[in-house]
Design an enzyme around this catalytic site. Structure first.
Site, PDB file in Angstrom:
ATOM      1  N   SER A 253       0.834  -1.205   0.000  1.00  0.00           N
ATOM      2  CA  SER A 253       0.000   0.000   0.000  1.00  0.00           C
ATOM      3  C   SER A 253       0.863   1.246   0.000  1.00  0.00           C
ATOM      4  O   SER A 253       2.001   1.220   0.500  1.00  0.00           O
ATOM      5  CB  SER A 253      -0.889   0.014   1.243  1.00  0.00           C
ATOM      6  OG  SER A 253      -1.532   1.273   1.376  1.00  0.00           O
TER       7      SER A 253
ATOM      8  N   TYR B  27      -1.566  -0.447  10.144  1.00  0.00           N
ATOM      9  CA  TYR B  27      -1.737  -0.778   8.726  1.00  0.00           C
ATOM     10  C   TYR B  27      -0.502  -0.355   7.930  1.00  0.00           C
ATOM     11  O   TYR B  27       0.090  -1.155   7.199  1.00  0.00           O
ATOM     12  CB  TYR B  27      -2.994  -0.092   8.187  1.00  0.00           C
ATOM     13  CG  TYR B  27      -3.309  -0.416   6.750  1.00  0.00           C
ATOM     14  CD1 TYR B  27      -3.875  -1.637   6.406  1.00  0.00           C
ATOM     15  CD2 TYR B  27      -3.029   0.490   5.724  1.00  0.00           C
ATOM     16  CE1 TYR B  27      -4.160  -1.946   5.073  1.00  0.00           C
ATOM     17  CE2 TYR B  27      -3.309   0.188   4.400  1.00  0.00           C
ATOM     18  CZ  TYR B  27      -3.881  -1.027   4.080  1.00  0.00           C
ATOM     19  OH  TYR B  27      -4.158  -1.332   2.757  1.00  0.00           O
TER      20      TYR B  27
HETATM   21  P1  NAD Z   1     -11.446  -6.533   1.006  1.00  0.00           P
HETATM   22  O1  NAD Z   1     -11.814  -6.241   2.423  1.00  0.00           O
HETATM   23  O2  NAD Z   1     -12.482  -6.490  -0.063  1.00  0.00           O
HETATM   24  O3  NAD Z   1     -10.693  -7.928   0.911  1.00  0.00           O
HETATM   25  C1  NAD Z   1      -9.793  -8.376   1.900  1.00  0.00           C
HETATM   26  C2  NAD Z   1      -9.678  -9.878   1.789  1.00  0.00           C
HETATM   27  O4  NAD Z   1      -8.830 -10.352   2.858  1.00  0.00           O
HETATM   28  C3  NAD Z   1     -11.021 -10.590   1.936  1.00  0.00           C
HETATM   29  O5  NAD Z   1     -11.139 -11.579   0.945  1.00  0.00           O
HETATM   30  C4  NAD Z   1     -10.933 -11.225   3.308  1.00  0.00           C
HETATM   31  O6  NAD Z   1     -11.659 -12.422   3.402  1.00  0.00           O
HETATM   32  C5  NAD Z   1      -9.439 -11.483   3.435  1.00  0.00           C
HETATM   33  N1  NAD Z   1      -9.120 -11.655   4.852  1.00  0.00           N
HETATM   34  C6  NAD Z   1      -9.160 -10.719   5.829  1.00  0.00           C
HETATM   35  N2  NAD Z   1      -8.912 -11.303   7.025  1.00  0.00           N
HETATM   36  C7  NAD Z   1      -8.714 -12.634   6.788  1.00  0.00           C
HETATM   37  C8  NAD Z   1      -8.431 -13.759   7.628  1.00  0.00           C
HETATM   38  N3  NAD Z   1      -8.317 -13.650   8.945  1.00  0.00           N
HETATM   39  N4  NAD Z   1      -8.299 -14.971   7.038  1.00  0.00           N
HETATM   40  C9  NAD Z   1      -8.438 -15.097   5.698  1.00  0.00           C
HETATM   41  N5  NAD Z   1      -8.706 -14.080   4.865  1.00  0.00           N
HETATM   42  C10 NAD Z   1      -8.838 -12.853   5.408  1.00  0.00           C
HETATM   43  O7  NAD Z   1     -10.269  -5.485   0.699  1.00  0.00           O
HETATM   44  P2  NAD Z   1      -9.476  -5.161  -0.637  1.00  0.00           P
HETATM   45  O8  NAD Z   1      -9.569  -3.709  -0.825  1.00  0.00           O
HETATM   46  O9  NAD Z   1      -9.869  -6.085  -1.744  1.00  0.00           O
HETATM   47  O10 NAD Z   1      -7.980  -5.464  -0.150  1.00  0.00           O
HETATM   48  C11 NAD Z   1      -7.111  -6.420  -0.753  1.00  0.00           C
HETATM   49  C12 NAD Z   1      -5.674  -6.017  -0.447  1.00  0.00           C
HETATM   50  O11 NAD Z   1      -5.372  -4.759  -1.028  1.00  0.00           O
HETATM   51  C13 NAD Z   1      -5.391  -5.849   1.062  1.00  0.00           C
HETATM   52  O12 NAD Z   1      -4.131  -6.373   1.382  1.00  0.00           O
HETATM   53  C14 NAD Z   1      -5.381  -4.343   1.239  1.00  0.00           C
HETATM   54  O13 NAD Z   1      -4.607  -3.935   2.344  1.00  0.00           O
HETATM   55  C15 NAD Z   1      -4.787  -3.906  -0.073  1.00  0.00           C
HETATM   56  N6  NAD Z   1      -5.051  -2.508  -0.399  1.00  0.00           N
HETATM   57  C16 NAD Z   1      -6.346  -2.071  -0.513  1.00  0.00           C
HETATM   58  C17 NAD Z   1      -6.563  -0.730  -0.794  1.00  0.00           C
HETATM   59  C18 NAD Z   1      -7.973  -0.176  -0.915  1.00  0.00           C
HETATM   60  O14 NAD Z   1      -8.112   1.044  -0.952  1.00  0.00           O
HETATM   61  N7  NAD Z   1      -9.007  -0.991  -1.005  1.00  0.00           N
HETATM   62  C19 NAD Z   1      -5.485   0.131  -0.973  1.00  0.00           C
HETATM   63  C20 NAD Z   1      -4.188  -0.350  -0.858  1.00  0.00           C
HETATM   64  C21 NAD Z   1      -3.988  -1.683  -0.575  1.00  0.00           C
END
Ligand code: NAD
Length: 252
Positions: A144, A158
């Site tokens: 991120s 985070y």
């Molecule tokens: P999301 O919440 O839609 O998906 C997160 C996923 O992680 C889900 O499938 C969830 O089931 C899984 N997860 C969380 N805790 C878990 C656990 N204990 N066991 C198994 N699985 C678990 O979020 P997203 O936006 O799709 O995020 C995906 C990645 O991208 C993450 O690493 C997030 O930090 C990163 N990211 C997201 C953003 C954003 O703005 N959405 C920005 C930068 C980075």
């Protein structure tokens, strides 16, 4: 002409989430057989597998437990045999204030690091051993912008966990490239998923896009397209890179 990821089995963690599901669909479109990991959303994982024509596998694991990541890797190898790629995508973003009790503060940091970093480190360890024994492989970690420029007061764990993920990527790239194991980190700013919606619900959309020159969050498909590109066998020289996907909100 054959597709760029034809026949590659690629484990995507957190695949039922916003970015994870987009990655799975894109990898499948480029010929890969995705190994779809989910934590709780079995129905979502099954629907996703159906959307990619059933050409893949589903593996469940709770990454908040110490053994979860190791069980996930065993399940992935049991399903696919040879695994060619790992996408560390699962993640959480917890809000915790410096005013919180020591117990709540410790619990938040530990959970954030377990899911965002330790699970990725454990999976990478197992993947490196497997890749070395089977002719190579690639690890892509969804980090991120927060891990690059520092982060907000209410979500410091985070940013720190994502900085650790970027550093792990660099260590893998330096250490195992000679054995055909390469690693790349992707560093998005805000991406339109549930994680972003939670932030918008608490702080408003203006707070999310105010410092993004293009005025918009990224779409999950933008990130997915880049992940698929990075996984192409032809892209070995990206080894060790951190790729920014932030609309110009952090330029280095
Ligand atoms: P999301 O919440 O839609 O998906 C997160 C996923 O992680 C889900 O499938 C969830 O089931 C899984 N997860 C969380 N805790 C878990 C656990 N204990 N066991 C198994 N699985 C678990 O979020 P997203 O936006 O799709 O995020 C995906 C990645 O991208 C993450 O690493 C997030 O930090 C990163 N990211 C997201 C953003 C954003 O703005 N959405 C920005 C930068 C980075």
């Amino acid at each position: 002409m054959s597709k760029s990821l034809e026949g590659h089995a690629i484990l995507v963690t957190g695949a039922s989430g916003g970015i994870g599901a987009a990655i799975v669909e894109r990898l499948a479109a480029e010929g890969a057989r995705p190994i779809i990991h989910y934590g709780r959303d079995r129905e979502g994982a099954e629907a996703l597998l159906a959307r990619v024509g059933g050409h893949g596998w589903i593996v469940q694991a709770d990454l908040s437990t110490e053994q979860g990541p190791f069980g996930l890797w065993r399940g992935a190898v049991a399903a696919a045999g040879r695994v060619h790629g790992l996408v560390n995508n699962a993640g959480i973003r917890t809000e915790i204030s410096v005013e919180a009790s020591p117990e709540d503060w410790k619990a938040a940091w530990q959970k954030e690091f377990q899911i965002n970093f330790f699970a990725a480190a454990d999976l990478s360890k197992e993947a490196i051993v497997h890749f070395k024994a089977h002719g190579g492989g690639r690890i892509v970690s969804i980090a991120s912008r927060a891990g690059q420029r520092g982060y907000a007061a209410e979500a410091m764990p985070y940013g720190a966990s994502k900085a650790a993920l970027i550093n792990l990527t660099k260590s893998i790239a330096r250490s195992f490239g000679a054995e055909g194991v390469t690693a790349v980190a992707i560093a998005p700013g805000w991406v339109r998923t549930d994680m972003a919606e939670d932030f918008i619900a608490a702080h408003g959309k203006a707070a999310a896009v105010a410092d993004i020159p293009i005025g918009e969050m990224a779409s999950p498909s933008e990130v997915a397209e880049l992940v698929a590109f990075v996984l192409r066998p032809s892209q070995a020289s990206l080894n060790g890179a951190t790729l920014d996907v932030n609309g110009g909100s952090y330029i280095r």
